[in-house]
Structure formats: structure tokens, C-alpha cells
Scaffold this motif. Structure first.
Motif, PDB file in Angstrom:
ATOM      1  N   GLY A 176       0.794  -1.214   0.000  1.00  0.00           N
ATOM      2  CA  GLY A 176       0.000   0.000   0.000  1.00  0.00           C
ATOM      3  C   GLY A 176       0.829   1.268   0.000  1.00  0.00           C
ATOM      4  N   LEU A 177       2.060   1.174  -0.497  1.00  0.00           N
ATOM      5  CA  LEU A 177       2.958   2.324  -0.556  1.00  0.00           C
ATOM      6  C   LEU A 177       3.192   2.728  -2.004  1.00  0.00           C
ATOM      7  N   GLN A 178       3.717   3.926  -2.180  1.00  0.00           N
ATOM      8  CA  GLN A 178       4.062   4.408  -3.511  1.00  0.00           C
ATOM      9  C   GLN A 178       5.570   4.593  -3.589  1.00  0.00           C
ATOM     10  N   LEU A 179       6.168   4.176  -4.716  1.00  0.00           N
ATOM     11  CA  LEU A 179       7.603   4.332  -4.932  1.00  0.00           C
ATOM     12  C   LEU A 179       7.841   5.491  -5.894  1.00  0.00           C
ATOM     13  N   LEU A 180       8.647   6.460  -5.480  1.00  0.00           N
ATOM     14  CA  LEU A 180       9.049   7.575  -6.333  1.00  0.00           C
ATOM     15  C   LEU A 180      10.509   7.381  -6.712  1.00  0.00           C
ATOM     16  N   ILE A 181      10.814   7.371  -8.012  1.00  0.00           N
ATOM     17  CA  ILE A 181      12.157   7.062  -8.495  1.00  0.00           C
ATOM     18  C   ILE A 181      12.792   8.304  -9.099  1.00  0.00           C
ATOM     19  N   ALA A 182      14.048   8.542  -8.737  1.00  0.00           N
ATOM     20  CA  ALA A 182      14.817   9.651  -9.301  1.00  0.00           C
ATOM     21  C   ALA A 182      16.128   9.111  -9.851  1.00  0.00           C
ATOM     22  N   CYS A 183      16.533   9.558 -11.046  1.00  0.00           N
ATOM     23  CA  CYS A 183      17.783   9.127 -11.682  1.00  0.00           C
ATOM     24  C   CYS A 183      18.792  10.280 -11.635  1.00  0.00           C
ATOM     25  N   THR A 184      20.065   9.924 -11.444  1.00  0.00           N
ATOM     26  CA  THR A 184      21.089  10.942 -11.200  1.00  0.00           C
ATOM     27  C   THR A 184      22.121  11.069 -12.312  1.00  0.00           C
ATOM     28  N   ASP A 185      22.188  10.103 -13.237  1.00  0.00           N
ATOM     29  CA  ASP A 185      23.202  10.100 -14.299  1.00  0.00           C
ATOM     30  C   ASP A 185      24.619  10.163 -13.733  1.00  0.00           C
ATOM     31  N   GLU A 186      24.824   9.562 -12.559  1.00  0.00           N
ATOM     32  CA  GLU A 186      26.143   9.517 -11.911  1.00  0.00           C
ATOM     33  C   GLU A 186      26.695  10.913 -11.624  1.00  0.00           C
ATOM     34  N   ASN A 187      25.798  11.893 -11.467  1.00  0.00           N
ATOM     35  CA  ASN A 187      26.207  13.274 -11.216  1.00  0.00           C
ATOM     36  C   ASN A 187      25.882  13.632  -9.762  1.00  0.00           C
ATOM     37  N   PRO A 188      26.906  13.827  -8.906  1.00  0.00           N
ATOM     38  CA  PRO A 188      26.640  14.104  -7.489  1.00  0.00           C
ATOM     39  C   PRO A 188      25.765  15.332  -7.258  1.00  0.00           C
ATOM     40  N   GLY A 189      25.964  16.392  -8.050  1.00  0.00           N
ATOM     41  CA  GLY A 189      25.142  17.585  -7.899  1.00  0.00           C
ATOM     42  C   GLY A 189      23.695  17.323  -8.256  1.00  0.00           C
ATOM     43  N   GLN A 190      23.493  16.628  -9.372  1.00  0.00           N
ATOM     44  CA  GLN A 190      22.138  16.287  -9.796  1.00  0.00           C
ATOM     45  C   GLN A 190      21.487  15.340  -8.797  1.00  0.00           C
ATOM     46  N   GLU A 191      22.310  14.480  -8.205  1.00  0.00           N
ATOM     47  CA  GLU A 191      21.790  13.538  -7.210  1.00  0.00           C
ATOM     48  C   GLU A 191      21.170  14.267  -6.028  1.00  0.00           C
ATOM     49  N   MET A 192      21.872  15.278  -5.490  1.00  0.00           N
ATOM     50  CA  MET A 192      21.346  15.976  -4.331  1.00  0.00           C
ATOM     51  C   MET A 192      20.125  16.812  -4.685  1.00  0.00           C
ATOM     52  N   MET A 193      20.049  17.312  -5.918  1.00  0.00           N
ATOM     53  CA  MET A 193      18.834  18.010  -6.351  1.00  0.00           C
ATOM     54  C   MET A 193      17.658  17.040  -6.368  1.00  0.00           C
ATOM     55  N   ALA A 194      17.900  15.813  -6.875  1.00  0.00           N
ATOM     56  CA  ALA A 194      16.841  14.796  -6.922  1.00  0.00           C
ATOM     57  C   ALA A 194      16.424  14.379  -5.517  1.00  0.00           C
ATOM     58  N   VAL A 195      17.401  14.215  -4.644  1.00  0.00           N
ATOM     59  CA  VAL A 195      17.109  13.815  -3.264  1.00  0.00           C
ATOM     60  C   VAL A 195      16.305  14.892  -2.552  1.00  0.00           C
ATOM     61  N   ASN A 196      16.712  16.147  -2.702  1.00  0.00           N
ATOM     62  CA  ASN A 196      15.986  17.242  -2.059  1.00  0.00           C
ATOM     63  C   ASN A 196      14.551  17.332  -2.569  1.00  0.00           C
ATOM     64  N   SER A 197      14.363  17.039  -3.857  1.00  0.00           N
ATOM     65  CA  SER A 197      13.005  17.045  -4.410  1.00  0.00           C
ATOM     66  C   SER A 197      12.155  15.952  -3.764  1.00  0.00           C
ATOM     67  N   LEU A 198      12.749  14.789  -3.561  1.00  0.00           N
ATOM     68  CA  LEU A 198      12.019  13.698  -2.907  1.00  0.00           C
ATOM     69  C   LEU A 198      11.702  14.046  -1.453  1.00  0.00           C
ATOM     70  N   VAL A 199      12.655  14.660  -0.774  1.00  0.00           N
ATOM     71  CA  VAL A 199      12.431  15.061   0.619  1.00  0.00           C
ATOM     72  C   VAL A 199      11.312  16.099   0.693  1.00  0.00           C
TER      73      VAL A 199
END
Length: 344
Positions: free
Chosen positions: A97-120
Motif C-alpha cells: 500500500g505504498l508508492q515508490l518515487l524514483i529519481a535518476c542521477t546520471d552519476e552526477n553528485p550535484g544532480q543527485e542531491m537536487m533529486a534527493v531534495n526534491s524527494l524530501v
């Protein structure tokens, strides 16, 4: 009711001739607790079914301190392993009964933290991350607010919960076998040296050579990134340098191997004597005329254990173990490797 109108709990209550609170109790399975009559309960349930009522996800979130969502952060979805893991996690979430939200980073640390912050910001209840970061400083800050589980990759020396494949031992066993067949020439094609998969698989490669009694030459180690284009470029470089395909090659991931195979196919070298082996497996490798020894990760196990860890942490349940290391499985396909493995 109009066909294009989303039916609400208020609509169900009006149709049933009862209050919104009574309707809510029934639809949330609490009719017995509050002594709602069986007749009323059955009428509400029948109307909800007839009109295909679906509870509001956002309203559900507002009634509790949780969003009932989990965030997954991966480098790319085209990677066969990450695709399998994502699919398994989505199924586990759906069943719970949960939803999974997926974010891809393209191995880019800066893009990764932007994706993580969006999920948060979307108020996920927890994060499962296959990170490209060099240290876990940002994730430790996030972990103070919501749980974080490392999956497939270790961030520096992080003590955050971890589910990973033992790539060192499996790579060592495979490479030792192949090195005994090709002691004079064996190349390693890896990804970014800064991330744990490259470091661990290179360590396994070097240990495998050592156990086979073969000295690792510096020129045997090539690194790029984990995309097919990088594998293509590295094998092209080797073939140009040697004037022929190398005798033995280990690729550190399926994407790199894809690039190697593309080059060999384009240059009519698929029937050459090159001995290919790789970390990661794909069912299509069983169909190729070129026999490739591979290491398969337990993608289902990686997904399941990550899910169990993150849901336990969300529920504030202590973990039985903070780190779980799963074995890799070697698939011997090359005739020489099979024969040597059977001898040992």
C-alpha cells in the motif's frame, strides 16, 4: 453522478444517507469498533464499489504523519540491474500500500542531491539510495529527519544501513579462473574510480590475478564511466593499440560490456579468440555465439532486503543487522572456464 467527476467520500455519504464520519469509519475498516450496523456498512461498501471510489492519497497523508511513499535514487534506469531492482521494489511497495518515487542521477553528485531534495520536499517517508557521493555528509543530515538505506553502493565509509553484493569475492573467483588461462594479458575495464563498485571490482580483479600467480600490470587497468559508450571507446583503444582484440577482458558492469560487444560486432570480431568476462549478468548472454563468463547479482534480494530495512526504520523498529552483504553468483559459459572450474 457525472462520469467524469471524481467521486468523494461526501458523495458516498449522501448516496448512503449517512454522515461523512460514519462513511469514513466504514471505508477505513472501523465499523465494528464504532458499532455501525451491518446494514449501513454493507450499503456504504456496495455504493463505494459501484462508483469505483478511491480514497484521496493526499487526504490519507494529512490524517497521519506519513506520506506512505518511499524514494529510490539510482544512477540510471537503462542499467539492467537497476531496472530489475526498481521493478521489484515497486511491486513490494504496491503490495504494502505504498508508492515508490524514483529519481535518476546520471552519476552526477550535484544532480543527485537536487533529486534527493526534491524527494524530501515531497515528504517521502524514507530513502533507498545507490549514490555517487564521495561521503555521506548530506545523507546523514537527511537521516536525522527520515531514514536512509544504502543499496548496491557504499558511500565512503558510511555507517548508514547498507545492502550490497560482495563483488570482491565473486570477482576474485572469476578472474582467478580466467587468469590461469590468459596469464600474459588480461585487461580490466571499469567505471569511475571514485565510486565503490569500481573500487571493489578492481580489488577483486587484482586479488584474482594474485591468486592465479599473475602480476597485475598497470597498463591492464582502464577506467571510464558506466555507459556503453565508455566500453566501446576503451575496447577500440585497446584494439588500435594492440592491432588485434585483447586476449582477455573483464568489464566491471553490464553497460561497459554492451559497448564492447557493439564494437566487436561492428568490426566483425565476434568470432575472435577474445575471452570476455563481466560483473553483472543478462539473460541474453545465454543466446550469444561469444561465450561470456559473468557474475549475477541477486537483484531480487537487494530490493527485498532494502525494502525490509527501510520499512522497519520508518516503523522505528530496530534492525536485526545494519549491513547485509549478499553473494554474487558466477555463470560459467566459456568452455575453458567451465573445464577449469570443474577441475577445482
Amino acid at each position: 453522478m457525472k462520469n467524469n467527476k471524481r467521486i468523494t467520500i461526501n458523495d458516498i455519504a449522501k448516496l448512503a444517507g449517512v454522515s461523512k464520519s460514519t462513511t469514513s469509519l466504514v471505508l477505513n475498516g472501523r465499523s465494528k469498533e464504532y458499532r455501525v450496523s451491518d446494514e449501513t456498512r454493507d450499503r456504504i461498501i456496495a455504493l463505494a464499489s459501484e462508483h469505483n471510489y478511491q480514497p484521496s492519497f493526499h487526504a490519507r497523508s494529512l490524517r497521519s504523519t506519513r506520506s506512505h511513499t518511499i524514494g529510490l535514487v539510482v544512477p540510471e534506469m537503462t542499467n539492467h540491474g537497476f531496472a530489475l531492482i526498481s521493478r521489484e521494489l515497486e511491486m513490494l511497495c504496491r503490495e504494502a500500500g505504498l508508492q515508490l518515487l524514483i529519481a535518476c542521477t546520471d552519476e552526477n553528485p550535484g544532480q543527485e542531491m537536487m533529486a534527493v531534495n526534491s524527494l524530501v520536499q515531497r515528504q517521502v517517508d524514507g530513502l533507498i539510495v545507490a549514490s555517487s557521493q564521495l561521503n555521506d555528509g548530506e545523507y546523514q543530515k537527511i537521516n536525522a529527519r527520515l531514514p536512509v538505506v544504502q543499496m548496491d553502493r557504499l558511500i565512503g565509509e558510511s555507517a548508514l544501513p547498507l545492502v550490497i553484493t560482495d563483488s570482491i569475492a565473486s570477482t576474485c573467483a572469476l578472474v582467478e579462473n580466467v587468469a590461469r588461462q590468459h596469464p600474459d594479458e588480461f585487461y580490466f575495464l571499469g567505471g569511475q574510480p571514485r565510486i565503490s563498485p569500481t573500487r571493489d571490482r578492481l580489488s577483486g580483479f587484482q586479488q584474482g590475478l594474485q591468486q592465479a600467480g599473475v602480476e597485475c600490470r598497470p597498463e591492464w587497468i582502464l577506467n571510464g564511466h558506466y555507459l556503453p559508450s565508455s566500453g566501446y571507446e576503451m575496447i577500440a583503444q585497446l584494439c588500435a593499440q594492440l592491432g588485434r582484440p585483447p586476449k582477455a577482458v573483464f568489464t566491471a558492469a553490464c553497460g561497459l560490456l554492451e559497448g564492447v560487444l557493439r564494437y566487436l560486432n561492428q568490426h566483425q570480431l565476434m568470432d575472435s579468440d577474445i575471452h570476455l568476462c563481466s560483473f553483472d549478468d543478462h539473460y541474453l548472454f545465454d543466446c550469444l555465439p561469444l561465450k561470456i563468463d559473468t557474475i549475477a547479482q541477486d537483484c531480487q534480494g537487494l530490493a527485498r532486503h532494502s525494502f525490509e530495512m527501510i520499512t522497519a526504520l520508518i516503523a522505528e523498529t530496530p534492525l536485526a543487522q545494519n549491513q547485509l552483504i549478499l553473494p554474487g553468483q558466477i555463470h560459467w559459459r566459456h568452455p575453458g572456464s567451465k573445464a577449469l572450474n570443474e577441475q577445482h
